[in-house]
Design a protein around this motif. Sequence first.
Motif, PDB file in Angstrom:
ATOM      1  N   UNK A  58       0.715  -1.055   0.347  1.00 23.77           N
ATOM      2  CA  UNK A  58       0.139  -0.281   0.059  1.00 23.77           C
ATOM      3  C   UNK A  58       1.031   1.259   0.002  1.00 23.77           C
ATOM      4  N   UNK A  59       0.741   1.928  -0.488  1.00 28.28           N
ATOM      5  CA  UNK A  59       1.469   3.146  -1.329  1.00 28.28           C
ATOM      6  C   UNK A  59       1.231   4.445  -1.519  1.00 28.28           C
ATOM      7  N   UNK A  60       1.436   5.271   0.096  1.00 28.25           N
ATOM      8  CA  UNK A  60       0.962   6.143   0.041  1.00 28.25           C
ATOM      9  C   UNK A  60      -0.580   7.151  -0.735  1.00 28.25           C
ATOM     10  N   UNK A  61      -1.606   6.412   0.562  1.00 25.69           N
ATOM     11  CA  UNK A  61      -2.885   5.549   0.122  1.00 25.69           C
ATOM     12  C   UNK A  61      -3.829   7.274   1.001  1.00 25.69           C
ATOM     13  N   UNK A  62      -4.238   8.074   0.361  1.00 27.80           N
ATOM     14  CA  UNK A  62      -4.687   8.881   0.945  1.00 27.80           C
ATOM     15  C   UNK A  62      -6.327   8.789   0.380  1.00 27.80           C
ATOM     16  N   UNK A  79      -2.634   7.545  -4.580  1.00 32.55           N
ATOM     17  CA  UNK A  79      -1.265   6.660  -3.646  1.00 32.55           C
ATOM     18  C   UNK A  79      -2.107   5.522  -4.744  1.00 32.55           C
ATOM     19  N   UNK A  80      -1.537   4.184  -4.198  1.00 33.01           N
ATOM     20  CA  UNK A  80      -1.973   2.541  -5.111  1.00 33.01           C
ATOM     21  C   UNK A  80      -1.808   1.489  -3.933  1.00 33.01           C
ATOM     22  N   UNK A 102     -11.236   2.177   6.759  1.00 33.47           N
ATOM     23  CA  UNK A 102     -11.253   2.727   5.504  1.00 33.47           C
ATOM     24  C   UNK A 102      -9.974   1.914   4.958  1.00 33.47           C
ATOM     25  N   UNK A 103      -8.953   1.708   5.359  1.00 31.42           N
ATOM     26  CA  UNK A 103      -7.662   1.105   5.105  1.00 31.42           C
ATOM     27  C   UNK A 103      -8.151   0.125   4.084  1.00 31.42           C
ATOM     28  N   UNK A 119     -10.873  13.856   5.638  1.00 31.53           N
ATOM     29  CA  UNK A 119      -9.829  13.078   4.874  1.00 31.53           C
ATOM     30  C   UNK A 119      -9.396  11.961   5.801  1.00 31.53           C
ATOM     31  N   UNK A 120      -9.864  11.058   5.499  1.00 32.45           N
ATOM     32  CA  UNK A 120     -10.006   9.214   6.344  1.00 32.45           C
ATOM     33  C   UNK A 120      -8.700   8.558   6.594  1.00 32.45           C
ATOM     34  N   UNK A 121      -8.258   8.403   5.655  1.00 35.84           N
ATOM     35  CA  UNK A 121      -6.947   8.136   5.504  1.00 35.84           C
ATOM     36  C   UNK A 121      -5.699   8.875   4.680  1.00 35.84           C
ATOM     37  N   UNK A 122      -4.455   9.529   5.246  1.00 37.19           N
ATOM     38  CA  UNK A 122      -3.442  10.321   4.842  1.00 37.19           C
ATOM     39  C   UNK A 122      -2.176  10.088   4.973  1.00 37.19           C
ATOM     40  N   UNK A 123      -2.157   9.525   3.691  1.00 37.06           N
ATOM     41  CA  UNK A 123      -0.998   9.165   2.634  1.00 37.06           C
ATOM     42  C   UNK A 123      -0.056   7.520   3.469  1.00 37.06           C
TER      43      UNK A 123
END
Length: 254
Positions: free
Chosen positions: A6-10, A61-62, A47-48, A20-24
């Motif tokens: 998981x890469x820099x997920x926003x 993100x990815x 959320x992740x 903003x639920x998930x920040x980086x």
Amino acid sequence: MTLLDVRDLRITFGRRTKVVAVDGVSLSVAPDETVGLVGESGSGKTTVARAVVGLVRPDSGAIVLDGQPLGRIGRRSAAAHRAVQMVFQDPRSSLNPRMTVAAVIDEVWRTHPVTAPEGDRTAALHGLLDDVGLDASVARQRPSELSGGQCQRVSIARALAAKPRLLVCDEAVSALDVSVQAQVLRLLVDLREKHHLSMLFISHDLGVVHQIADRIAVMRRGELVEEGPAADVLGAPQHEYTQSLLDAALELNE
């Protein structure tokens, strides 16, 4: 070697006012590894998890599985869909109340024909139930006839029927009694070894996570504040928020 990356997920929610639920967030899960993702309610951990299984679309993100990017669930290949399975918090609401356990498992095999047994399906079903500690007679029952612990074992069996590589467990034992929690956690450890599974285990409780996780990642307000081997995070936390979660777990056990 990494299975899930998981890469820099926003991820944000809302149209006019963005929340903003998930920040980086960045994290990884290796083959045969269990990573515990921990945080209080609203931290963004679920959320992740939902993004990993394709139920939530990230803003940026990815999410990569074995080198291949994963999109939302409707855009995933059949193989990618099978590879990532989820065990939800409430075992009763995640099962169709009108379906017997046998029908629940058969639905997976019809959805993913490549996972269906070539020989006697009844024998395969009974073997799957045995894997999760259930008697063959459970196959004829419906969720309303089962205990919460039994329903969660059925949910795990349903996930295993797809022959996944990654199991995402979202608060999978929080709705269970403490004694049943321990049994299901032990089951998950045994299944990981038997089926060579990787797991992303979501929980608000460090006391639960320490029983199953190889590594622990801690989230607070959408951000990852600490990550490392379970022994290090639990034995010498570097962030004050992690320490507060540990203190809360100790108070509950006193």
